[in-house]
Scaffold this active site. Structure first.
Site, mmCIF file in Angstrom:
data_model
loop_
_atom_site.group_PDB
_atom_site.id
_atom_site.type_symbol
_atom_site.label_atom_id
_atom_site.label_comp_id
_atom_site.label_asym_id
_atom_site.label_seq_id
_atom_site.Cartn_x
_atom_site.Cartn_y
_atom_site.Cartn_z
ATOM 1 N N CYS A 1 0.827 -1.201 0.000
ATOM 2 C CA CYS A 1 0.000 0.000 0.000
ATOM 3 C C CYS A 1 0.866 1.257 0.000
ATOM 4 O O CYS A 1 2.061 1.215 0.229
ATOM 5 C CB CYS A 1 -0.938 0.043 1.191
ATOM 6 S SG CYS A 1 -2.007 -1.368 1.368
ATOM 7 N N LYS B 1 6.495 -4.641 -2.505
ATOM 8 C CA LYS B 1 7.914 -4.392 -2.271
ATOM 9 C C LYS B 1 8.207 -4.273 -0.785
ATOM 10 O O LYS B 1 9.164 -4.842 -0.276
ATOM 11 C CB LYS B 1 8.338 -3.111 -2.994
ATOM 12 C CG LYS B 1 9.812 -2.755 -2.837
ATOM 13 C CD LYS B 1 10.682 -3.741 -3.566
ATOM 14 C CE LYS B 1 12.144 -3.348 -3.525
ATOM 15 N NZ LYS B 1 12.997 -4.370 -4.139
#
EC number: 2.6.1.16
Length: 600
Positions: free
Chosen positions: A2, A595
């Protein structure tokens, strides 16, 4: 996982928010949205899928200079337009974006929001509905915000708009990264600095359980008791060009090519004026005072930790254990009397690792973080930090951060060995320089890597990586890279374990990538290759110069055997990259992955 952005000023908020979200795409997401304070109230735009799709529905004619935005990676509720952020309260007075996980959201629903009709499946909607409920009791917005946060258990980074107070953004943080950026007659909010480098390089770091009232000309930080906190901004050591692809088709390929420069940069950063490796004396003393080192990490960083264990035990003769962070929290081993903890995390925000760090801090144990982001949560909460100096890594699949982790771990091991009087037997800085040269040579052989990917991986459903000794650990990383970006079922195994079960999976044509960089196990891994070939496997042997044999698929330039993992991983990264291209996969943003994994 997010990303949050926010802007308040005089410019077009919509475009700044959308560009900011695009810079956060590398964190991983499945939907996105923005909300802006327009003349007739708050306008929300959100879509499932890429930000490019969101752009298509944003009305360019809506004038707005205040807004918030969000990229969502689903945790509660399926990826959908309804579950995408921003979320609004029933009256639409409050609009909110949120990163993190509210652990007690169901309990809050039952105790405070029984009469509310919820639109989404998310835990986030509970926050915005609770805000409205708290304001309805007569509290001011700020008081209601503090009350709301005090009722929540879990992690959050929040941006909140109030339709009745359109000239401010309310912000809060707990266990989820969030920065406030400072500008001239404007201010911004961002999950990380890269999102807002387009407008400022001045940022204020927020601490847990702080709220911020962001206005065009002021930033007010308070704790949950309402006490004001003063904190100066820092200058982000990034340039906008650092997060651009330039002439490369993908960030991953760019970051693979940057690895030689990263290794040379690390050598320079960790040398003293005499060209000798020199770490902080406090780090050295803390490790020397310990009786065992525990490395805690996840994913690629865990694989780096496995290689790091080899460095430390062989160079410095100190015992090391390596643990997956998510398992360590719930199944802590019996610790020695004087443990020392090393946390490895590219982002420095990995939630599972942070959970362990909180535990070991409470136990009073010393900790070192090896990270690419020195100002990150793990860096702040550990006693010591060794930066990777790798520069921003945008592709979800880690490449240059992994080899940087190996280089820093080798330097740490050599420094401790020197302090203990252990003889290393070679000049590490010189050998790392040769590693950088070998990396350049490998990065210039992309056509060969593409051909191998096409030959072995373009159409396969599965693939096995085998190796012995440290090659096994490199194989684990190679398998992870391949499965991350090409979606091939890939697994790494110790060569000697094949006959204990795994060999049953070998069929005619099954690709098996074997690593042979260690002289003392070269014959052993060659025997394993013969075993799988006898069962119909299609072998791809990657060997080190000096250990090659007839029929090997690719020969690596020779480097010191101890540092072979830094070189052996390069072709695995490139083969994975080209396999993903042949299979038409999204290399930089693979499905379902983030990530920065900021939730447990």
């Amino acid at each position: 996982m997010c990303g949050i952005v926010g802007f308040i000023g005089e410019q077009d908020a919509k475009e700044i928010l959308l560009k900011g979200l695009e810079k956060l795409e590398y964190r991983g997401y499945d939907s996105a949205g923005i909300a802006v304070q327009a003349e007739n109230g708050v306008v929300v735009y959100k879509e499932k899928g890429r930000i490019a799709k969101l752009r298509e529905i944003v009305d360019e004619n809506v004038a707005a200079s205040v807004g918030i935005g969000h990229t969502r990676w689903a945790t509660h509720g399926v990826p959908s337009k309804v579950n995408a952020h921003p979320h609004q309260s029933t009256s639409k007075r409050f609009t909110l974006v949120h990163n993190g996980v509210i652990e007690n959201y169901e309990l809050v629903k039952k105790e405070y929001l029984q009469d509310v009709t919820f639109v989404s499946e998310t835990d986030t909607e509970v926050i915005v509905q609770l805000m409205e409920q708290q304001v309805s009791t007569g509290l001011s917005v700020e008081e209601a915000f503090r009350n709301t946060l005090s009722l929540l258990h879990g992690s959050y980074a929040i941006g909140l708009l109030d339709a009745e107070n359109p000239n401010m953004i309310y912000v809060a943080k707990n266990k989820s990264p969030l920065l406030v950026g400072v500008g001239d007659n404007f201010n911004v909010v961002a999950s990380d600095a890269m999102a807002m480098l387009q407008v400022t390089d001045q940022f204020i770091e927020l601490m847990d359980k702080e709220i911020v009232i962001v206005m065009k000309e002021s930033i007010t930080i308070k704790n949950l008791q309402g006490e004001t906190i003063e904190r100066a901004p820092f200058t982000a050591e990034l340039d906008a060009s650092d997060i651009e692809k330039g002439t490369y088709p993908h960030f991953m390929l760019k970051e693979i090519d940057e690895q030689p420069l990263v290794i040379r940069n690390i050598i320079q950063k960790y040398q003293d004026e005499n060209g000798e490796i020199e770490l902080d004396q406090d780090i050295r003393n803390a490790i020397l005072d310990s009786d065992r080192i525990y490395i805690i990490a996840c994913g690629t960083s865990y694989h780096a930790g496995l290689v790091g264990k080899q460095f430390i035990e062989k160079f410095a003769k100190m015992p090391v254990e390596v643990h997956v962070a998510s398992e360590f929290s719930y199944n802590m081993p019996l610790l020695t009397e004087r443990p020392f903890f090393i946390y490895i995390s590219q982002s420095g925000e990995t939630a599972d690792s942070r959970a362990v760090l909180v535990q070991t801090n409470e136990m009073g144990h010393k900790a070192l973080t090896i990270t690419n982001v020195p100002g990150s949560t793990l860096s702040r909460e550990a006693d010591y930090t060794l930066p990777l100096y790798a520069g921003p890594e945008i592709a979800v699949a880690s490449t240059k951060a992994y080899t940087a982790q190996l280089a820093v771990l080798s330097i740490l091991a050599a420094d401790i060995a020197k302090a203990k009087g252990e003889v290393l037997g070679f000049d590490l800085t010189h050998e790392l320089g040769l590693v950088a040269n070998a990396m350049i040579e490998l990065c210039d052989q992309k056509e060969e890597m593409d051909a191998l990917a096409k030959q072995f991986l373009a159409t396969t459903r599965n693939c096995f990586f085998i190796g012995r000794s440290v090659d096994f650990y490199v194989g684990l990383e190679g398998a992870l890279k391949l499965k991350e970006i090409s979606y091939i079922q890939a697994e790494g195994f110790a060569g000697g374990e094949l006959k204990h079960g795994t060999i049953a999976l070998i069929e005619n044509g099954t690709p098996v990538i074997a690593l042979a960089t260690q002289e003392h196990v070269n014959l052993g891994i060659r025997g394993n290759v013969k075993e799988v070939v006898a069962r119909g496997a299609n072998p791809c042997i990657i060997s080190m110069k000096g250990l090659e044999m007839e029929g090997d698929s690719f020969v690596l330039p020779a480097v010191h055997e101890a540092l072979a993992p830094l070189v052996a991983v390069i072709p695995l990264q490139l083969i994975s990259y080209y396999a993903a291209l042949h299979r038409e996969c999204d290399v930089d943003k693979p499905r379902n992955l983030a990530k920065s994994v900021t939730v447990e």
